[in-house]
Design a protein around this motif. Structure first.
Motif, PDB file in Angstrom:
ATOM      1  N   ARG A  20       0.833  -1.201   0.000  1.00 19.64           N
ATOM      2  CA  ARG A  20       0.000   0.000   0.000  1.00 19.64           C
ATOM      3  C   ARG A  20       0.871   1.256   0.000  1.00 19.64           C
ATOM      4  O   ARG A  20       0.595   2.237  -0.692  1.00 19.64           O
ATOM      5  N   GLU A  21       1.952   1.159   0.777  1.00 20.24           N
ATOM      6  CA  GLU A  21       2.872   2.299   0.840  1.00 20.24           C
ATOM      7  C   GLU A  21       3.527   2.524  -0.529  1.00 20.24           C
ATOM      8  O   GLU A  21       3.660   3.645  -1.002  1.00 20.24           O
ATOM      9  N   PHE A  22       3.907   1.411  -1.170  1.00 22.67           N
ATOM     10  CA  PHE A  22       4.529   1.493  -2.493  1.00 22.67           C
ATOM     11  C   PHE A  22       3.553   2.085  -3.505  1.00 22.67           C
ATOM     12  O   PHE A  22       3.899   2.958  -4.307  1.00 22.67           O
ATOM     13  N   ALA A  23       2.282   1.619  -3.442  1.00 15.45           N
ATOM     14  CA  ALA A  23       1.286   2.042  -4.437  1.00 15.45           C
ATOM     15  C   ALA A  23       0.844   3.478  -4.209  1.00 15.45           C
ATOM     16  O   ALA A  23       0.225   4.080  -5.092  1.00 15.45           O
ATOM     17  N   SER A  24       1.147   4.046  -2.995  1.00 19.57           N
ATOM     18  CA  SER A  24       0.687   5.410  -2.721  1.00 19.57           C
ATOM     19  C   SER A  24       1.466   6.438  -3.530  1.00 19.57           C
ATOM     20  O   SER A  24       1.044   7.573  -3.664  1.00 19.57           O
ATOM     21  N   SER A  25       2.624   6.038  -4.113  1.00 16.94           N
ATOM     22  CA  SER A  25       3.413   6.987  -4.910  1.00 16.94           C
ATOM     23  C   SER A  25       3.142   6.750  -6.394  1.00 16.94           C
ATOM     24  O   SER A  25       3.435   5.669  -6.905  1.00 16.94           O
ATOM     25  N   PRO A  26       2.573   7.748  -7.111  1.00 14.64           N
ATOM     26  CA  PRO A  26       2.281   7.553  -8.538  1.00 14.64           C
ATOM     27  C   PRO A  26       3.540   7.323  -9.355  1.00 14.64           C
ATOM     28  O   PRO A  26       3.529   6.540 -10.311  1.00 14.64           O
ATOM     29  N   GLY A  27       4.645   7.952  -8.987  1.00 12.86           N
ATOM     30  CA  GLY A  27       5.887   7.788  -9.734  1.00 12.86           C
ATOM     31  C   GLY A  27       6.364   6.358  -9.702  1.00 12.86           C
ATOM     32  O   GLY A  27       6.728   5.772 -10.730  1.00 12.86           O
ATOM     33  N   ARG A  28       6.316   5.763  -8.504  1.00 14.65           N
ATOM     34  CA  ARG A  28       6.772   4.383  -8.384  1.00 14.65           C
ATOM     35  C   ARG A  28       5.845   3.455  -9.161  1.00 14.65           C
ATOM     36  O   ARG A  28       6.284   2.498  -9.793  1.00 14.65           O
ATOM     37  N   LEU A  29       4.535   3.747  -9.097  1.00 16.72           N
ATOM     38  CA  LEU A  29       3.569   2.915  -9.839  1.00 16.72           C
ATOM     39  C   LEU A  29       3.857   2.979 -11.334  1.00 16.72           C
ATOM     40  O   LEU A  29       3.871   1.956 -12.025  1.00 16.72           O
ATOM     41  N   ALA A  30       4.103   4.217 -11.830  1.00 18.74           N
ATOM     42  CA  ALA A  30       4.396   4.381 -13.256  1.00 18.74           C
ATOM     43  C   ALA A  30       5.669   3.639 -13.622  1.00 18.74           C
ATOM     44  O   ALA A  30       5.758   2.981 -14.666  1.00 18.74           O
ATOM     45  N   PHE A  31       6.674   3.715 -12.717  1.00 14.80           N
ATOM     46  CA  PHE A  31       7.927   3.010 -12.960  1.00 14.80           C
ATOM     47  C   PHE A  31       7.684   1.505 -13.052  1.00 14.80           C
ATOM     48  O   PHE A  31       8.180   0.813 -13.959  1.00 14.80           O
ATOM     49  N   LEU A  32       6.859   0.996 -12.138  1.00 11.51           N
ATOM     50  CA  LEU A  32       6.554  -0.434 -12.125  1.00 11.51           C
ATOM     51  C   LEU A  32       5.842  -0.838 -13.415  1.00 11.51           C
ATOM     52  O   LEU A  32       6.169  -1.856 -14.041  1.00 11.51           O
ATOM     53  N   ALA A  33       4.853   0.016 -13.828  1.00  5.41           N
ATOM     54  CA  ALA A  33       4.105  -0.304 -15.048  1.00  5.41           C
ATOM     55  C   ALA A  33       5.031  -0.302 -16.254  1.00  5.41           C
ATOM     56  O   ALA A  33       4.973  -1.200 -17.112  1.00  5.41           O
ATOM     57  N   GLY A  34       5.933   0.710 -16.317  1.00  3.93           N
ATOM     58  CA  GLY A  34       6.873   0.768 -17.434  1.00  3.93           C
ATOM     59  C   GLY A  34       7.787  -0.437 -17.456  1.00  3.93           C
ATOM     60  O   GLY A  34       8.020  -1.041 -18.506  1.00  3.93           O
ATOM     61  N   GLY A  35       8.294  -0.823 -16.294  1.00  6.77           N
ATOM     62  CA  GLY A  35       9.161  -1.997 -16.209  1.00  6.77           C
ATOM     63  C   GLY A  35       8.444  -3.244 -16.658  1.00  6.77           C
ATOM     64  O   GLY A  35       8.993  -4.067 -17.402  1.00  6.77           O
ATOM     65  N   SER A  36       7.179  -3.396 -16.240  1.00  8.30           N
ATOM     66  CA  SER A  36       6.399  -4.572 -16.646  1.00  8.30           C
ATOM     67  C   SER A  36       6.223  -4.594 -18.149  1.00  8.30           C
ATOM     68  O   SER A  36       6.330  -5.647 -18.787  1.00  8.30           O
ATOM     69  N   PHE A  37       5.959  -3.409 -18.725  1.00  7.86           N
ATOM     70  CA  PHE A  37       5.741  -3.340 -20.186  1.00  7.86           C
ATOM     71  C   PHE A  37       7.013  -3.749 -20.932  1.00  7.86           C
ATOM     72  O   PHE A  37       6.964  -4.537 -21.877  1.00  7.86           O
ATOM     73  N   VAL A  38       8.161  -3.224 -20.474  1.00 17.39           N
ATOM     74  CA  VAL A  38       9.429  -3.557 -21.131  1.00 17.39           C
ATOM     75  C   VAL A  38       9.690  -5.056 -21.035  1.00 17.39           C
ATOM     76  O   VAL A  38      10.072  -5.722 -22.007  1.00 17.39           O
ATOM     77  N   THR A  39       9.459  -5.642 -19.836  1.00 12.65           N
ATOM     78  CA  THR A  39       9.654  -7.079 -19.655  1.00 12.65           C
ATOM     79  C   THR A  39       8.746  -7.867 -20.583  1.00 12.65           C
ATOM     80  O   THR A  39       9.147  -8.859 -21.193  1.00 12.65           O
ATOM     81  N   TYR A  40       7.487  -7.393 -20.710  1.00 14.80           N
ATOM     82  CA  TYR A  40       6.517  -8.082 -21.561  1.00 14.80           C
ATOM     83  C   TYR A  40       6.983  -8.080 -23.016  1.00 14.80           C
ATOM     84  O   TYR A  40       6.953  -9.108 -23.700  1.00 14.80           O
TER      85      TYR A  40
END
Ligand SMILES: [Zn+2]
Length: 193
Positions: free
Chosen positions: A150-170
């Motif tokens: 929850r703490e991790f997801a509270s930061s939009p920047g980190r969420l965007a980073f995670l989404a970008g990383g997932s997309f690159v991995t995909y």
């Protein structure tokens, strides 16, 4: 005089010897090497013994005979029941149509009762779904990993980073999969070839 290194006859050389196509170097070696002469004589005994064995090659119609045994005629019971099965299918279709018609007519004459049932079912279903959601949510929030996530997801920047990383991995995985699935362009050696 013996040359160095000593190249004794290989299994291929033995085959070549029996088919009288032994290379000159190997033939020269055979004249001076007692070990290889012994091996050739033993091999000749084995080849002669193999030649006396009866041949077990199948007859030309072997495959056809096997296939005719596999393609068995339909069992008598199935042939007997086939018309009855077709009739049963028709009867089943007729039953479904009659049941649907009866249901529609009954619904037209008992609309209030039907509506009350539908509402009751909807209320009960909604209650059950809400209870399920609450149980799942309670279980989730009591997990030890819930708070860090929850703490991790509270930061939009980190969420965007995670989404970008997932997309690159995909995308990388997609390319890797395509690479694996692409047919080789050159000839491939076969185990039986
Ligand atoms: Zn030798």
């Amino acid at each position: 005089m013996k040359r160095w290194p000593i190249n004794h006859l290989t299994a291929d050389d033995l085959d070549a010897f029996h088919s009288a196509s032994l290379p000159p170097e190997a033939r020269t070696h055979l004249t001076e090497c007692a070990d290889c002469q012994a091996m050739v004589s033993i091999d000749r005994v084995v080849v002669n013994a193999l030649a006396t064995l009866p041949s077990y090659a199948p007859r030309p119609d072997f495959a056809d005979r096997v296939l005719t045994r596999i393609r068995r005629p339909e069992p008598a019971l199935v042939r007997l029941l086939r018309p009855a099965l077709a009739g049963r299918r028709l009867a089943l279709a007729a039953t479904v149509v009659v049941a649907m018609g009866t249901s529609i007519i009954w619904s037209l004459f008992n609309r209030e009762l039907l509506l009350s049932w539908v509402q009751l079912a909807a209320v009960e279903t909604g209650r059950a779904v809400w209870l399920g959601v609450r149980v799942v949510a309670t279980n989730l929030t009591s997990q030890p990993w819930y708070l860090p996530i929850r703490e991790f997801a509270s930061s939009p920047g980190r969420l965007a980073f995670l989404a970008g990383g997932s997309f690159v991995t995909y995308v990388a995985a997609l390319f890797a999969l395509r690479r694996v699935l692409t047919l080789p362009s050159g000839p491939v050696s076969h185990a039986n070839g």
